[in-house]
Write a protein that holds these residues in place. Structure first.
Motif, PDB file in Angstrom:
ATOM      1  N   GLU A 154     -40.522 -17.753 -67.107  1.00  0.00           N
ATOM      2  CA  GLU A 154     -41.186 -18.752 -66.267  1.00  0.00           C
ATOM      3  C   GLU A 154     -40.280 -19.966 -66.051  1.00  0.00           C
ATOM      4  O   GLU A 154     -40.190 -20.490 -64.937  1.00  0.00           O
ATOM      5  N   GLN A 155     -39.591 -20.399 -67.106  1.00  0.00           N
ATOM      6  CA  GLN A 155     -38.686 -21.544 -66.978  1.00  0.00           C
ATOM      7  C   GLN A 155     -37.504 -21.210 -66.073  1.00  0.00           C
ATOM      8  O   GLN A 155     -37.093 -22.038 -65.254  1.00  0.00           O
ATOM      9  N   PHE A 156     -36.942 -20.016 -66.215  1.00  0.00           N
ATOM     10  CA  PHE A 156     -35.843 -19.608 -65.336  1.00  0.00           C
ATOM     11  C   PHE A 156     -36.274 -19.652 -63.870  1.00  0.00           C
ATOM     12  O   PHE A 156     -35.533 -20.135 -63.000  1.00  0.00           O
ATOM     13  N   HIS A 157     -37.451 -19.165 -63.585  1.00  0.00           N
ATOM     14  CA  HIS A 157     -37.936 -19.159 -62.207  1.00  0.00           C
ATOM     15  C   HIS A 157     -38.203 -20.571 -61.688  1.00  0.00           C
ATOM     16  O   HIS A 157     -37.955 -20.872 -60.517  1.00  0.00           O
ATOM     17  N   LYS A 158     -38.703 -21.452 -62.562  1.00  0.00           N
ATOM     18  CA  LYS A 158     -38.910 -22.851 -62.168  1.00  0.00           C
ATOM     19  C   LYS A 158     -37.586 -23.512 -61.810  1.00  0.00           C
ATOM     20  O   LYS A 158     -37.470 -24.221 -60.810  1.00  0.00           O
ATOM     21  N   ILE A 159     -36.585 -23.283 -62.652  1.00  0.00           N
ATOM     22  CA  ILE A 159     -35.264 -23.869 -62.407  1.00  0.00           C
ATOM     23  C   ILE A 159     -34.692 -23.345 -61.089  1.00  0.00           C
ATOM     24  O   ILE A 159     -34.191 -24.115 -60.265  1.00  0.00           O
ATOM     25  N   ALA A 160     -34.762 -22.041 -60.897  1.00  0.00           N
ATOM     26  CA  ALA A 160     -34.197 -21.430 -59.686  1.00  0.00           C
ATOM     27  C   ALA A 160     -34.888 -21.956 -58.435  1.00  0.00           C
ATOM     28  O   ALA A 160     -34.233 -22.275 -57.437  1.00  0.00           O
ATOM     29  N   LYS A 161     -36.202 -22.052 -58.485  1.00  0.00           N
ATOM     30  CA  LYS A 161     -36.962 -22.559 -57.341  1.00  0.00           C
ATOM     31  C   LYS A 161     -36.535 -23.987 -57.014  1.00  0.00           C
ATOM     32  O   LYS A 161     -36.298 -24.343 -55.851  1.00  0.00           O
ATOM     33  N   GLY A 162     -36.409 -24.813 -58.045  1.00  0.00           N
ATOM     34  CA  GLY A 162     -35.997 -26.196 -57.832  1.00  0.00           C
ATOM     35  C   GLY A 162     -34.567 -26.305 -57.332  1.00  0.00           C
ATOM     36  O   GLY A 162     -34.258 -27.113 -56.444  1.00  0.00           O
ATOM     37  N   LEU A 163     -33.677 -25.485 -57.888  1.00  0.00           N
ATOM     38  CA  LEU A 163     -32.273 -25.523 -57.470  1.00  0.00           C
ATOM     39  C   LEU A 163     -32.111 -25.137 -56.011  1.00  0.00           C
ATOM     40  O   LEU A 163     -31.298 -25.720 -55.293  1.00  0.00           O
ATOM     41  N   ASN A 164     -32.867 -24.143 -55.573  1.00  0.00           N
ATOM     42  CA  ASN A 164     -32.802 -23.762 -54.157  1.00  0.00           C
ATOM     43  C   ASN A 164     -33.199 -24.934 -53.263  1.00  0.00           C
ATOM     44  O   ASN A 164     -32.614 -25.139 -52.191  1.00  0.00           O
ATOM     45  N   LYS A 165     -34.184 -25.712 -53.717  1.00  0.00           N
ATOM     46  CA  LYS A 165     -34.596 -26.879 -52.930  1.00  0.00           C
ATOM     47  C   LYS A 165     -33.510 -27.950 -52.926  1.00  0.00           C
ATOM     48  O   LYS A 165     -33.227 -28.560 -51.889  1.00  0.00           O
ATOM     49  N   LEU A 166     -32.883 -28.165 -54.085  1.00  0.00           N
ATOM     50  CA  LEU A 166     -31.781 -29.130 -54.139  1.00  0.00           C
ATOM     51  C   LEU A 166     -30.631 -28.671 -53.246  1.00  0.00           C
ATOM     52  O   LEU A 166     -30.010 -29.483 -52.551  1.00  0.00           O
ATOM     53  N   GLY A 167     -30.354 -27.377 -53.282  1.00  0.00           N
ATOM     54  CA  GLY A 167     -29.272 -26.839 -52.465  1.00  0.00           C
ATOM     55  C   GLY A 167     -29.529 -27.021 -50.980  1.00  0.00           C
ATOM     56  O   GLY A 167     -28.604 -27.334 -50.223  1.00  0.00           O
ATOM     57  N   GLN A 168     -30.764 -26.861 -50.568  1.00  0.00           N
ATOM     58  CA  GLN A 168     -31.104 -27.057 -49.164  1.00  0.00           C
ATOM     59  C   GLN A 168     -30.984 -28.524 -48.784  1.00  0.00           C
ATOM     60  O   GLN A 168     -30.478 -28.860 -47.697  1.00  0.00           O
ATOM     61  N   MET A 169     -31.427 -29.413 -49.687  1.00  0.00           N
ATOM     62  CA  MET A 169     -31.295 -30.849 -49.431  1.00  0.00           C
ATOM     63  C   MET A 169     -29.822 -31.231 -49.277  1.00  0.00           C
ATOM     64  O   MET A 169     -29.456 -31.999 -48.386  1.00  0.00           O
ATOM     65  N   ALA A 170     -28.985 -30.704 -50.156  1.00  0.00           N
ATOM     66  CA  ALA A 170     -27.556 -30.999 -50.090  1.00  0.00           C
ATOM     67  C   ALA A 170     -26.948 -30.447 -48.801  1.00  0.00           C
ATOM     68  O   ALA A 170     -26.178 -31.139 -48.120  1.00  0.00           O
ATOM     69  N   LYS A 171     -27.313 -29.229 -48.460  1.00  0.00           N
ATOM     70  CA  LYS A 171     -26.777 -28.587 -47.252  1.00  0.00           C
ATOM     71  C   LYS A 171     -27.141 -29.396 -46.012  1.00  0.00           C
ATOM     72  O   LYS A 171     -26.326 -29.543 -45.089  1.00  0.00           O
ATOM     73  N   ASN A 172     -28.355 -29.928 -45.984  1.00  0.00           N
ATOM     74  CA  ASN A 172     -28.794 -30.737 -44.850  1.00  0.00           C
ATOM     75  C   ASN A 172     -27.958 -32.000 -44.681  1.00  0.00           C
ATOM     76  O   ASN A 172     -27.894 -32.575 -43.592  1.00  0.00           O
ATOM     77  N   LYS A 173     -27.323 -32.450 -45.789  1.00  0.00           N
ATOM     78  CA  LYS A 173     -26.467 -33.641 -45.761  1.00  0.00           C
ATOM     79  C   LYS A 173     -24.995 -33.291 -45.570  1.00  0.00           C
ATOM     80  O   LYS A 173     -24.142 -34.172 -45.572  1.00  0.00           O
ATOM     81  N   GLY A 174     -24.688 -32.010 -45.469  1.00  0.00           N
ATOM     82  CA  GLY A 174     -23.290 -31.615 -45.401  1.00  0.00           C
ATOM     83  C   GLY A 174     -22.630 -31.626 -46.762  1.00  0.00           C
ATOM     84  O   GLY A 174     -21.412 -31.805 -46.869  1.00  0.00           O
ATOM     85  N   MET A 175     -23.425 -31.390 -47.818  1.00  0.00           N
ATOM     86  CA  MET A 175     -22.923 -31.384 -49.189  1.00  0.00           C
ATOM     87  C   MET A 175     -23.208 -30.029 -49.838  1.00  0.00           C
ATOM     88  O   MET A 175     -23.892 -29.182 -49.264  1.00  0.00           O
ATOM     89  N   LYS A 176     -22.685 -29.858 -51.066  1.00  0.00           N
ATOM     90  CA  LYS A 176     -22.914 -28.639 -51.837  1.00  0.00           C
ATOM     91  C   LYS A 176     -23.286 -29.014 -53.264  1.00  0.00           C
ATOM     92  O   LYS A 176     -22.911 -30.078 -53.760  1.00  0.00           O
ATOM     93  N   ILE A 177     -24.023 -28.107 -53.924  1.00  0.00           N
ATOM     94  CA  ILE A 177     -24.258 -28.279 -55.350  1.00  0.00           C
ATOM     95  C   ILE A 177     -23.631 -27.116 -56.097  1.00  0.00           C
ATOM     96  O   ILE A 177     -23.550 -25.993 -55.594  1.00  0.00           O
ATOM     97  N   GLY A 178     -23.154 -27.423 -57.308  1.00  0.00           N
ATOM     98  CA  GLY A 178     -22.618 -26.386 -58.179  1.00  0.00           C
ATOM     99  C   GLY A 178     -23.345 -26.437 -59.500  1.00  0.00           C
ATOM    100  O   GLY A 178     -23.447 -27.516 -60.107  1.00  0.00           O
TER     101      GLY A 178
END
Length: 307
Positions: A140-164
């Motif tokens: 459950e924690q892995f899925h929570k993290i993954a779901k949140g990371l995908n949202k952060l990644g989309q936010m970064a992409k919208n700004k022309g940025m990347k997350i690692g």
């Protein structure tokens, strides 16, 4: 063991070399380098021949001041650590903090953010044994993290940025089994990898194999070596992460004895990687002069790569 051999030419790649301020002043252990200023940190990075810096806890939090201090030294901000807390707090709290940080970093010219889930981490608890007490995340924690990371990644992409994503000792995502599990749940178009030689090695993994597996997803690189004698003590004496750092578990490329640098640089040279390579080898500056070690790392990288 660290191997030596012929140079790997990275000079034709779009790569810049940076340093992390944690080599001067430690975010997790403020007493290490507590007397050193961020101005000294930036100046010595520049003096050692680096072009960029990540952001530490002493750096100014307003764009104008930090941009000025970087500009007069011909330095650039390239990244800042971001702690996610998807496992322990409402998702919206992490998303809001991330938006604030990306606005700040974008204004400074940085286009990558290193992110790590720290909700249940023991990395900052000096009483917790590094290996015995490391958290084990639930599905459950892995899925929570993954779901949140995908949202952060989309936010970064919208700004022309990347997350690692930065796998890190004591966080619940330190072994490659744990990292692979998380990566399998994440959209590769939204979340990249922050490759760290030191944390892979400390966790008992082969840093070369980690890089070979993820090189096409790597968006930022941290280079540090591990001292095998200290790692042996950490295991035998059941030390915490902070105790390991104080004892010198990490050091710069060209000084330790566990990372196979020739093959690390060979994989990078044969890839399409472009971006920053950052020296991040936190040590006690009273024992390891940060400028001396920064210069040692810079010479070593030049000899090995032509950068």
């Amino acid at each position: 063991m660290r191997k030596t051999g012929s140079n790997m030419d990275l000079s034709k790649h779009f790569i810049k070399l940076g340093c992390a301020p944690i080599n001067w002043t430690n975010d997790d252990l403020p007493e290490l380098g507590g007397e050193l200023t961020y101005q000294q940190c930036l100046s010595e990075m520049a003096l050692a021949g680096f072009e960029g810096s990540e952001i530490g806890n002493k750096y100014p939090t307003d764009v104008a001041t930090l941009a000025y201090e970087c500009d007069i030294r011909n330095m650039q901000i390239c990244n800042q650590w971001f702690s996610c807390e998807f496992t322990t707090k409402p998702e919206e709290e992490t998303l809001k903090r991330f938006e604030t940080l990306t606005n700040f970093l974008y204004a400074l010219g940085a286009r990558v953010v290193g992110v790590c889930e720290t909700g249940v981490t023991i990395q900052g608890d000096i009483t917790k044994k590094m290996f015995d007490d490391a958290p084990i995340l639930t599905d459950e924690q892995f899925h929570k993290i993954a779901k949140g990371l995908n949202k952060l990644g989309q936010m970064a992409k919208n700004k022309g940025m990347k997350i690692g994503y930065h796998y890190h000792m004591g966080t619940g995502v330190q072994s490659m089994e744990e990292f692979e599990k998380l990566m399998s749940l994440i959209d590769p178009d939204l979340v990249g990898v922050l490759f760290d030689t030191g944390h892979a090695t400390f966790a008992g993994e082969d840093a070369v194999e980690v890089l070979r597996t993820y090189i096409d997803r790597v968006v930022h690189i941290h280079l540090k070596d591990v001292r095998s004698d200290v790692l042996k003590r950490v295991k035998e004496e059941k030390l915490s992460f902070l105790q390991a750092v104080k004892e010198g578990i990490y050091t710069v490329p060209g000084d330790g004895d566990m990372v196979d640098w020739d093959n690390i640089f060979k994989i990078i040279s044969q890839s399409n990687y472009s971006g920053w390579i950052v020296i991040e080898a936190e040590q006690d500056p009273a024992k390891a002069n940060p400028l001396e070690y920064a210069k040692k790392a810079r010479r070593f990288i030049t000899e090995k790569t032509g950068l």
